[in-house]
Design a protein around this motif. Structure first.
Motif, mmCIF file in Angstrom:
data_model
loop_
_atom_site.group_PDB
_atom_site.id
_atom_site.type_symbol
_atom_site.label_atom_id
_atom_site.label_comp_id
_atom_site.label_asym_id
_atom_site.label_seq_id
_atom_site.Cartn_x
_atom_site.Cartn_y
_atom_site.Cartn_z
ATOM 1 N N MET A 251 0.822 -1.198 0.000
ATOM 2 C CA MET A 251 0.000 0.000 0.000
ATOM 3 C C MET A 251 0.863 1.257 0.000
ATOM 4 O O MET A 251 0.544 2.226 -0.682
ATOM 5 C CB MET A 251 -0.929 -0.057 1.228
ATOM 6 C CG MET A 251 -1.833 1.115 1.340
ATOM 7 S SD MET A 251 -3.059 1.038 0.044
ATOM 8 C CE MET A 251 -4.124 2.287 0.558
ATOM 9 N N THR A 252 1.941 1.225 0.775
ATOM 10 C CA THR A 252 2.835 2.370 0.859
ATOM 11 C C THR A 252 3.496 2.638 -0.492
ATOM 12 O O THR A 252 3.680 3.792 -0.875
ATOM 13 C CB THR A 252 3.918 2.127 1.934
ATOM 14 O OG1 THR A 252 3.305 1.687 3.123
ATOM 15 C CG2 THR A 252 4.717 3.367 2.207
ATOM 16 N N LYS A 253 3.850 1.561 -1.211
ATOM 17 C CA LYS A 253 4.482 1.723 -2.523
ATOM 18 C C LYS A 253 3.520 2.366 -3.517
ATOM 19 O O LYS A 253 3.929 3.159 -4.356
ATOM 20 C CB LYS A 253 4.952 0.368 -3.046
ATOM 21 C CG LYS A 253 6.151 -0.173 -2.331
ATOM 22 C CD LYS A 253 6.603 -1.446 -2.991
ATOM 23 C CE LYS A 253 7.852 -1.967 -2.297
ATOM 24 N NZ LYS A 253 8.378 -3.159 -2.959
ATOM 25 N N VAL A 254 2.253 2.031 -3.435
ATOM 26 C CA VAL A 254 1.255 2.600 -4.346
ATOM 27 C C VAL A 254 1.099 4.095 -4.097
ATOM 28 O O VAL A 254 1.093 4.913 -5.020
ATOM 29 C CB VAL A 254 -0.093 1.852 -4.201
ATOM 30 C CG1 VAL A 254 -1.189 2.559 -4.978
ATOM 31 C CG2 VAL A 254 0.031 0.416 -4.631
ATOM 32 N N LEU B 232 3.238 6.079 -2.586
ATOM 33 C CA LEU B 232 4.495 6.734 -2.939
ATOM 34 C C LEU B 232 4.606 6.889 -4.463
ATOM 35 O O LEU B 232 5.057 7.922 -4.968
ATOM 36 C CB LEU B 232 5.682 5.938 -2.390
ATOM 37 C CG LEU B 232 7.060 6.565 -2.571
ATOM 38 C CD1 LEU B 232 7.134 7.900 -1.831
ATOM 39 C CD2 LEU B 232 8.134 5.626 -2.090
ATOM 40 N N GLY B 233 4.188 5.894 -5.218
ATOM 41 C CA GLY B 233 4.210 5.962 -6.678
ATOM 42 C C GLY B 233 3.291 7.055 -7.209
ATOM 43 O O GLY B 233 3.625 7.758 -8.166
ATOM 44 N N ILE B 234 2.106 7.193 -6.589
ATOM 45 C CA ILE B 234 1.176 8.250 -7.000
ATOM 46 C C ILE B 234 1.766 9.630 -6.721
ATOM 47 O O ILE B 234 1.704 10.529 -7.561
ATOM 48 C CB ILE B 234 -0.186 8.058 -6.301
ATOM 49 C CG1 ILE B 234 -0.876 6.795 -6.833
ATOM 50 C CG2 ILE B 234 -1.073 9.279 -6.501
ATOM 51 C CD1 ILE B 234 -2.136 6.423 -6.086
ATOM 52 N N ILE B 235 2.365 9.792 -5.561
ATOM 53 C CA ILE B 235 2.969 11.089 -5.186
ATOM 54 C C ILE B 235 4.116 11.433 -6.129
ATOM 55 O O ILE B 235 4.239 12.567 -6.604
ATOM 56 C CB ILE B 235 3.418 11.072 -3.713
ATOM 57 C CG1 ILE B 235 2.197 11.020 -2.794
ATOM 58 C CG2 ILE B 235 4.284 12.288 -3.392
ATOM 59 C CD1 ILE B 235 2.512 10.838 -1.332
ATOM 60 N N VAL B 236 4.971 10.450 -6.431
ATOM 61 C CA VAL B 236 6.096 10.682 -7.336
ATOM 62 C C VAL B 236 5.576 11.034 -8.734
ATOM 63 O O VAL B 236 6.105 11.932 -9.403
ATOM 64 C CB VAL B 236 7.024 9.448 -7.366
ATOM 65 C CG1 VAL B 236 8.018 9.548 -8.513
ATOM 66 C CG2 VAL B 236 7.758 9.306 -6.055
ATOM 67 N N SER B 237 4.515 10.359 -9.194
ATOM 68 C CA SER B 237 3.933 10.651 -10.505
ATOM 69 C C SER B 237 3.382 12.069 -10.563
ATOM 70 O O SER B 237 3.574 12.791 -11.549
ATOM 71 C CB SER B 237 2.810 9.665 -10.826
ATOM 72 O OG SER B 237 3.299 8.355 -10.881
#
Length: 173
Positions: A1-4, A6-11
């Motif tokens: 969940m944290t990776k998802v 974090l991926g959205i924030i980076v995107s």
């Protein structure tokens, strides 16, 4: 969940940064560039005295909606100091819908414009505190950005009976 998450924030951050860089680098370079001559050419033809102003489109693209506004300013006394009073100078053609960019194939120098007035500028220039301001307002054809260019003429000495040179040269001969 944290990776998802974090991926959205980076995107999102990547999109914002790339949009900012696009606006700052690409679109900021798509601005109007105009040069205005330091001379005012006084030419008599058809029995009438005309005063010419010259400016050149230095943009690497077409410009449109060009307005040219010469204004005569002089100092007037006010309560506690001096103020500036402006008087518009009427041009024969103060709105130009389109000016192309400079092209090697253009033998007529269509990117260099001259505008004229028949008002007697020299008689209105009564003292040393007076000056004339030429304002050119134009839009870039690709970005749509509007820019304003101003040239101040502080002395009657800028008025010459010589004619403007052709093309990119802002001088007189």
């Amino acid at each position: 969940m944290t990776k998802v998450v974090l991926g959205i924030i980076v995107s999102i951050l990547t999109g914002v940064i790339s949009s900012y860089l696009f606006l700052m680098y690409f679109l900021n370079r798509k601005r109007v560039k105009i040069e205005i001559s330091s001379h005012i050419s006084k030419v008599t033809f058809e029995g009438q005295t005309n005063y010419f102003f010259k400016f050149i489109n230095k943009t690497k693209s077409e410009i449109f909606d060009i307005r040219v506004e010469p204004t005569f300013y002089k100092q007037v006394g006010g309560v506690g100091g001096m103020n500036i009073q402006g008087k518009d100078i009427v041009l024969e053609d103060n709105f130009i819908s389109y000016i192309p960019c400079r092209k090697k194939s253009d033998t007529n120098s269509l990117h260099a414009m001259r505008v004229r007035t028949t008002e007697d500028i020299e008689s209105n220039w009564s003292d040393n505190s007076s000056y004339l301001r030429l304002t050119v307002i134009a839009k870039h054809s690709l970005s749509g950005f509007t820019d304003i260019f101003v040239k101040d003429f502080y002395s009657k000495d800028v008025i010459t009976t010589k004619k403007f040179k052709s093309g990119d040269d802002l001088g007189v001969a």
